[in-house]
Scaffold this motif. Structure first.
Motif, PDB file in Angstrom:
ATOM      1  N   ILE A 329       9.066   1.170   9.836  1.00 16.96           N
ATOM      2  CA  ILE A 329       8.283   0.596   8.730  1.00 16.96           C
ATOM      3  C   ILE A 329       8.491  -0.911   8.598  1.00 16.96           C
ATOM      4  O   ILE A 329       7.507  -1.664   8.495  1.00 16.96           O
ATOM      5  CB  ILE A 329       8.597   1.325   7.412  1.00 16.96           C
ATOM      6  N   ARG A 333       5.496  -3.760   9.149  1.00 16.84           N
ATOM      7  CA  ARG A 333       5.111  -4.681   8.081  1.00 16.84           C
ATOM      8  C   ARG A 333       5.209  -6.131   8.532  1.00 16.84           C
ATOM      9  O   ARG A 333       4.388  -6.978   8.157  1.00 16.84           O
ATOM     10  CB  ARG A 333       5.989  -4.438   6.848  1.00 16.84           C
ATOM     11  N   GLU A 336       2.203  -6.742  10.707  1.00 25.24           N
ATOM     12  CA  GLU A 336       0.997  -6.755   9.877  1.00 25.24           C
ATOM     13  C   GLU A 336       0.880  -8.067   9.108  1.00 25.24           C
ATOM     14  O   GLU A 336      -0.211  -8.634   8.987  1.00 25.24           O
ATOM     15  CB  GLU A 336       1.028  -5.571   8.900  1.00 25.24           C
ATOM     16  N   MET A 337       1.994  -8.561   8.602  1.00 21.62           N
ATOM     17  CA  MET A 337       1.959  -9.815   7.858  1.00 21.62           C
ATOM     18  C   MET A 337       1.580 -10.973   8.773  1.00 21.62           C
ATOM     19  O   MET A 337       0.776 -11.845   8.410  1.00 21.62           O
ATOM     20  CB  MET A 337       3.308 -10.079   7.195  1.00 21.62           C
ATOM     21  N   ILE A 379      11.727  -8.798   4.606  1.00 18.98           N
ATOM     22  CA  ILE A 379      11.215  -7.475   4.990  1.00 18.98           C
ATOM     23  C   ILE A 379      12.257  -6.739   5.841  1.00 18.98           C
ATOM     24  O   ILE A 379      12.540  -5.546   5.614  1.00 18.98           O
ATOM     25  CB  ILE A 379       9.892  -7.602   5.754  1.00 18.98           C
TER      26      ILE A 379
END
Length: 386
Positions: A329, A333, A336-337, A379
């Motif tokens: 995960i 992320r 994706e960012m 993150i």
């Protein structure tokens, strides 16, 4: 061929003379350390609920558990010895759960004489260099150590396993995490199992040696149990000469047939065929050891969030071995960012990036953009804290 194979494996560590004499030692390995008075005590307590109440109040067992474990203690009239045993074990670092595990293994431990029966075993383990917490782990996993004589059983067994595994460190490592391998019979288990793997399964000598060191609990199984595991691996189509064969045996040993079938049904509900399931096991057998709930969550994430097809996951089962919260995960992320901010233009597959080491992922993905997107580090840190 059978004798030659086994002799070759053992000779590499100068084990042959020791191995051939172990059958004589086995005659002496099962001497009991139970206090004689406890062993012959047959007088029942005037109060039939005496031991049940003691196990509930002093050890924390439930009434039903106490009733079950009280039967071997029916002769007790006094709490003097049990109290001494409990106080001693607490002084050695055992908590309530640890004490209950040891007692449930053999309630007669409560009848032992602390000075004669228990203290020498703990001193023996301390002399090996084990810490207090290590000793607790060893006794929890191998409570029958408390039943053995230090000089006639424990010391000779330690010597034998040290020679077989090649180092004392490996013996102690397995003692802390493996249940009951230490006292397996050479004649009834070790010798037949090594012979079976080498001669009948055709596993090369050097790999048999690796099995001995890495998976001693497999070698310590009853021969019929090991043969049953091999039969299950054969059903999966796992070649016996494959380097994954022993890992498959180890995984199957930890997964009952019932749990295995439950995982087959779960993956079938996601669209896997039986052949895809078997293929995935051959590539990454340890995914069988993942709980049903976690396996479901991982597959759902890869399908619903990442966008992988069930067939792709089946062909890349190593993805299922990754930590969902700490690795999959957070890295998804991060990428994706970067994609949202237009900073990630390379067409790399997520499956490649998610399997990088932490150092490589930081070097290739995070550090080059840490000035523009400082949130990336947050993150990843959030994932580490899961």
């Amino acid at each position: 061929m059978a004798a030659a194979t086994l002799r070759s494996v053992l000779r590499r560590n100068s084990l042959l003379p020791l191995f051939e004499t172990c059958r004589l030692r086995d005659l002496f390995f099962f001497s009991s350390s139970v206090d004689p008075a406890a062993a012959v005590g047959v007088t029942t307590s005037p109060d039939p609920h005496f031991t049940v109440e003691y196990l509930v109040n002093s050890c924390g067992f439930s009434p039903s558990e106490a009733a079950k474990f009280s039967k071997p203690l029916a002769h007790l009239r006094s709490t003097e010895k049990p109290d001494a045993v409990l106080n001693f074990m607490r002084s050695q670092g055992f908590d309530g759960a640890g004490i209950r595990k040891v007692i449930s293994g053999d309630p007669r431990h409560l009848c032992y004489n602390v000075e004669k029966n228990l203290a020498p075993k703990f001193q023996f383990l301390r002399d090996l260099g084990l810490s207090e917490s290590d000793i607790v782990d060893v006794i929890r996993n191998n409570d029958d150590i408390l039943r053995r004589n230090v000089h006639r059983s424990l010391a000779p067994k330690l010597e034998m396993w040290e020679s077989l595994l090649g180092s004392r460190e490996l013996v102690l490592k397995h003692l802390k995490k493996t249940t009951r391998f230490f006292h397996s019979s050479v004649e009834k288990k070790l010798h037949p199992n090594l012979k079976f793997l080498g001669d009948e399964c055709g596993i090369p000598e050097e790999r048999v040696s690796v099995v001995l060191r890495s998976h001693p609990k497999l070698i310590s199984l009853k021969p019929e149990s090991l043969r049953a595991l091999v039969a299950r691996a054969d059903e999966l189509g796992m070649p016996r000469q494959s380097r994954m064969f022993v890992r498959t045996l180890d995984a199957l040993h930890n997964v009952s047939q019932e749990r295995f079938e439950a995982k087959v049904e779960l993956m079938r509900s996601f669209g896997w065929s039986e052949s895809e399931f078997f293929s995935a096991v051959r590539k990454a057998p340890t995914f069988l050891c993942i709980s049903l709930d976690m396996l479901r969550r991982k597959v759902e994430f890869f399908i619903n969030v990442v966008g992988y097809t069930p067939s792709f996951i089946a062909s890349h089962p190593n993805l299922l071995l990754l930590s969902l919260q700490k690795t999959v995960i957070p890295r998804f992320r991060v990428l994706e960012m970067l994609n949202t901010k237009g900073l990630w233009t390379r067409r790399g597959k997520f499956s490649s990036y998610v399997q990088l080491s932490n150092t490589k992922f930081m070097e290739k993905i995070v550090l080059p953009y840490k000035e523009k997107v400082p949130e990336l580090l947050d993150i990843l840190r959030a994932g580490d804290e899961q």
